[in-house]
Design a protein around this motif. Structure first.
Motif, PDB file in Angstrom:
ATOM      1  N   LYS A 237     -15.140 -33.981  36.076  1.00 33.51           N
ATOM      2  CA  LYS A 237     -14.258 -32.887  36.453  1.00 33.51           C
ATOM      3  C   LYS A 237     -15.030 -31.850  37.260  1.00 33.51           C
ATOM      4  N   THR A 238     -14.346 -30.764  37.649  1.00 34.21           N
ATOM      5  CA  THR A 238     -14.980 -29.687  38.414  1.00 34.21           C
ATOM      6  C   THR A 238     -14.855 -28.373  37.643  1.00 34.21           C
ATOM      7  N   LEU A 239     -15.507 -27.337  38.164  1.00 34.75           N
ATOM      8  CA  LEU A 239     -15.421 -26.029  37.534  1.00 34.75           C
ATOM      9  C   LEU A 239     -13.979 -25.535  37.502  1.00 34.75           C
ATOM     10  N   GLN A 240     -13.198 -25.887  38.537  1.00 37.02           N
ATOM     11  CA  GLN A 240     -11.803 -25.444  38.604  1.00 37.02           C
ATOM     12  C   GLN A 240     -10.962 -26.019  37.469  1.00 37.02           C
ATOM     13  N   ASP A 241     -11.417 -27.101  36.863  1.00 39.44           N
ATOM     14  CA  ASP A 241     -10.717 -27.672  35.713  1.00 39.44           C
ATOM     15  C   ASP A 241     -11.007 -26.901  34.434  1.00 39.44           C
ATOM     16  N   LYS A 242     -12.034 -26.041  34.478  1.00 36.36           N
ATOM     17  CA  LYS A 242     -12.460 -25.323  33.281  1.00 36.36           C
ATOM     18  C   LYS A 242     -12.226 -23.813  33.368  1.00 36.36           C
ATOM     19  N   ILE A 243     -12.484 -23.230  34.544  1.00 38.95           N
ATOM     20  CA  ILE A 243     -12.356 -21.785  34.714  1.00 38.95           C
ATOM     21  C   ILE A 243     -11.204 -21.493  35.667  1.00 38.95           C
ATOM     22  N   ALA A 244     -10.208 -20.780  35.162  1.00 42.01           N
ATOM     23  CA  ALA A 244      -9.046 -20.439  35.986  1.00 42.01           C
ATOM     24  C   ALA A 244      -9.309 -19.222  36.855  1.00 42.01           C
ATOM     25  N   LEU A 245     -10.184 -18.311  36.374  1.00 43.26           N
ATOM     26  CA  LEU A 245     -10.418 -17.059  37.090  1.00 43.26           C
ATOM     27  C   LEU A 245     -11.668 -16.390  36.523  1.00 43.26           C
ATOM     28  N   VAL A 246     -12.388 -15.682  37.386  1.00 43.59           N
ATOM     29  CA  VAL A 246     -13.524 -14.864  36.964  1.00 43.59           C
ATOM     30  C   VAL A 246     -13.138 -13.398  37.127  1.00 43.59           C
ATOM     31  N   LEU A 247     -13.311 -12.626  36.050  1.00 44.04           N
ATOM     32  CA  LEU A 247     -13.020 -11.190  36.036  1.00 44.04           C
ATOM     33  C   LEU A 247     -14.346 -10.463  35.827  1.00 44.04           C
ATOM     34  N   THR A 248     -14.778  -9.678  36.814  1.00 46.43           N
ATOM     35  CA  THR A 248     -16.110  -9.085  36.717  1.00 46.43           C
ATOM     36  C   THR A 248     -16.143  -7.597  37.029  1.00 46.43           C
ATOM     37  N   ASP A 249     -17.014  -6.899  36.312  1.00 44.46           N
ATOM     38  CA  ASP A 249     -17.367  -5.519  36.624  1.00 44.46           C
ATOM     39  C   ASP A 249     -18.297  -5.534  37.833  1.00 44.46           C
ATOM     40  N   ASP A 296     -11.081 -11.989  45.468  1.00 45.16           N
ATOM     41  CA  ASP A 296      -9.654 -12.207  45.705  1.00 45.16           C
ATOM     42  C   ASP A 296      -8.824 -10.966  45.409  1.00 45.16           C
ATOM     43  N   ALA A 297      -9.358 -10.066  44.571  1.00 39.89           N
ATOM     44  CA  ALA A 297      -8.619  -8.845  44.251  1.00 39.89           C
ATOM     45  C   ALA A 297      -9.570  -7.819  43.664  1.00 39.89           C
ATOM     46  N   PHE A 298      -9.164  -6.546  43.772  1.00 41.58           N
ATOM     47  CA  PHE A 298      -9.908  -5.436  43.178  1.00 41.58           C
ATOM     48  C   PHE A 298      -8.928  -4.597  42.380  1.00 41.58           C
ATOM     49  N   ILE A 299      -9.317  -4.235  41.137  1.00 45.05           N
ATOM     50  CA  ILE A 299      -8.476  -3.380  40.315  1.00 45.05           C
ATOM     51  C   ILE A 299      -9.357  -2.330  39.662  1.00 45.05           C
ATOM     52  N   ALA A 300      -8.943  -1.064  39.744  1.00 47.79           N
ATOM     53  CA  ALA A 300      -9.703   0.020  39.124  1.00 47.79           C
ATOM     54  C   ALA A 300      -9.454   0.034  37.623  1.00 47.79           C
ATOM     55  N   LYS A 301     -10.508   0.328  36.861  1.00 51.52           N
ATOM     56  CA  LYS A 301     -10.355   0.463  35.412  1.00 51.52           C
ATOM     57  C   LYS A 301      -9.584   1.744  35.095  1.00 51.52           C
ATOM     58  N   PHE A 302      -8.867   1.841  34.006  1.00 58.45           N
ATOM     59  CA  PHE A 302      -8.355   0.743  33.212  1.00 58.45           C
ATOM     60  C   PHE A 302      -6.895   1.035  32.978  1.00 58.45           C
ATOM     61  N   GLU A 303      -6.062   0.201  33.537  1.00 60.28           N
ATOM     62  CA  GLU A 303      -4.619   0.329  33.349  1.00 60.28           C
ATOM     63  C   GLU A 303      -4.100  -1.053  32.994  1.00 60.28           C
ATOM     64  N   ALA A 304      -3.664  -1.204  31.743  1.00 56.50           N
ATOM     65  CA  ALA A 304      -3.374  -2.525  31.192  1.00 56.50           C
ATOM     66  C   ALA A 304      -2.342  -3.294  32.012  1.00 56.50           C
ATOM     67  N   GLY A 305      -1.264  -2.629  32.411  1.00 51.39           N
ATOM     68  CA  GLY A 305      -0.221  -3.318  33.158  1.00 51.39           C
ATOM     69  C   GLY A 305      -0.700  -3.774  34.523  1.00 51.39           C
ATOM     70  N   GLU A 306      -1.443  -2.923  35.224  1.00 52.48           N
ATOM     71  CA  GLU A 306      -1.946  -3.293  36.551  1.00 52.48           C
ATOM     72  C   GLU A 306      -2.949  -4.431  36.472  1.00 52.48           C
ATOM     73  N   LEU A 307      -3.808  -4.403  35.449  1.00 46.10           N
ATOM     74  CA  LEU A 307      -4.774  -5.488  35.289  1.00 46.10           C
ATOM     75  C   LEU A 307      -4.064  -6.809  35.054  1.00 46.10           C
ATOM     76  N   ALA A 308      -3.059  -6.810  34.181  1.00 44.93           N
ATOM     77  CA  ALA A 308      -2.300  -8.033  33.901  1.00 44.93           C
ATOM     78  C   ALA A 308      -1.609  -8.554  35.161  1.00 44.93           C
ATOM     79  N   ASP A 309      -0.990  -7.651  35.907  1.00 42.78           N
ATOM     80  CA  ASP A 309      -0.298  -8.057  37.131  1.00 42.78           C
ATOM     81  C   ASP A 309      -1.283  -8.626  38.169  1.00 42.78           C
ATOM     82  N   THR A 310      -2.475  -8.007  38.266  1.00 40.37           N
ATOM     83  CA  THR A 310      -3.477  -8.480  39.218  1.00 40.37           C
ATOM     84  C   THR A 310      -3.963  -9.867  38.838  1.00 40.37           C
ATOM     85  N   ARG A 312      -2.249 -12.129  37.164  1.00 39.92           N
ATOM     86  CA  ARG A 312      -1.158 -13.066  37.456  1.00 39.92           C
ATOM     87  C   ARG A 312      -1.126 -13.435  38.949  1.00 39.92           C
ATOM     88  N   LYS A 313      -1.248 -12.413  39.806  1.00 43.53           N
ATOM     89  CA  LYS A 313      -1.208 -12.662  41.256  1.00 43.53           C
ATOM     90  C   LYS A 313      -2.393 -13.526  41.706  1.00 43.53           C
TER      91      LYS A 313
END
Length: 316
Positions: A237-249, A296-310, A312-313
């Protein structure tokens, strides 16, 4: 003006080499000693440094809030940083650091500002497990040598939560919205050096019912990505089969989020994995640089709804 723009560009370009600049300051005698330790904040978070203006005391304010100051038409909360940390100043607090963190502006009173130093993130080690919950990392100012001066990099997110708890947002199913369904065997890999930020991210991902792996630094995340990729390859398999997304500071000891993102996006095996940068380092210069390293995206800390929406997108 041209000089100021040149300095901003130069500081922004430091992120291409895993470097940053740290403002060093002192707060007075450390608890139980007569030593005046060095503390630091990333220069990108400093809006300006001022001689202490007139402070207006606010009735029934939290113990560590000195009051508010009217700075260039903006009324800003002033926090007594030595009192928060437990230091005893030898003199009045003559200097104000106006900072921007995660959508908010606040000011910190300090005893003395020393210098700005340019460091590699490899000179910074995680402070977790070394005592104290208001320090994210320790910077070796003079290089990785035994006689190097040490500076404590403050966890401003934790300080703000402790001083102004009413400003902290609750993470609830209503805030984050519908749960996210990942394909079987996939998860989100997250990286953040702040214990407070990690706890909030973990609570959000649990509320979204998303499997995850949490790491403490960019270097730890990068090593984990490589080991997961190797294990996946052994299964055909590949990394894409294991990691759906990376979320980083962005700000992390050893390796920052800019370098982590660049490593992922420059590797043909990993480049299709979405990377979302979640940081208190806001501002146009940082957001533009986020795009330049391929996030792929940037989100400022910390707003729960915006983070979830980001998230998802980015997954979509």
């Amino acid at each position: 003006m041209n000089t100021a723009l040149h300095e901003i560009d130069e500081r922004t370009n430091l992120t291409a080499t895993n470097k940053f600049e740290l403002l060093l300051f002192k707060l007075g005698d450390a608890p139980g000693t007569h030593q005046r330790e060095l503390f630091g904040i990333n220069v990108f978070k400093i809006r300006e440094i001022l001689v202490m203006p007139t402070i207006t005391a606010i009735a029934n304010a939290p113990a560590n809030v000195m009051g508010v100051a009217n700075i260039r038409g903006q009324v800003i909360t002033v926090i007594n940083l030595p009192k928060v940390i437990g230091c005893t100043p030898k003199k009045e607090l003559p200097i104000l650091l106006v900072t921007e963190y995660a959508r908010s502006t606040q000011a910190f009173a300090v005893e003395e500002v020393n210098e700005i130093v340019r460091l590699e993130w490899s000179q910074v080690i995680a402070a977790e497990g070394k005592g104290g919950n208001m320090v994210t990392s320790i910077a070796r100012i003079d290089g990785n040598t035994e006689d190097s001066r040490l500076a404590q990099v403050l966890d401003v997110e934790q300080i703000l939560r402790d001083v102004l708890p009413s400003a902290t947002e609750a993470i609830t199913p209503e805030k984050v919205g519908p749960k996210i369904k990942l394909p079987a065997g996939k998860m989100i890999l997250a990286a953040d050096d702040s214990p407070l930020a990690r706890s909030m991210i973990e609570k959000e991902l649990k509320t979204l019912d998303v499997p995850y792996v949490m790491t403490h630094t960019g270097l730890e995340a990068w090593k984990r990505i490589q080991s997961i990729s190797d294990a996946a390859a052994a299964e055909g398999k590949t990394l894409q089969d294991k990691i759906a997304l990376v979320l980083t500071d962005l700000e992390m000891p050893e390796m920052d989020g800019f370098t982590l993102t660049r490593n992922i996006k420059s590797d043909q095996r990993f480049k299709s994995v979405p990377v979302v940068i979640h940081s208190s380092l806001t501002g146009e210069a940082n957001e533009n640089h986020v795009k330049s390293v391929g996030a792929d995206a940037f989100i400022a800390k910390f707003e729960a709804g915006e983070l979830a929406d980001t998230i998802r997108k980015a997954l979509a």
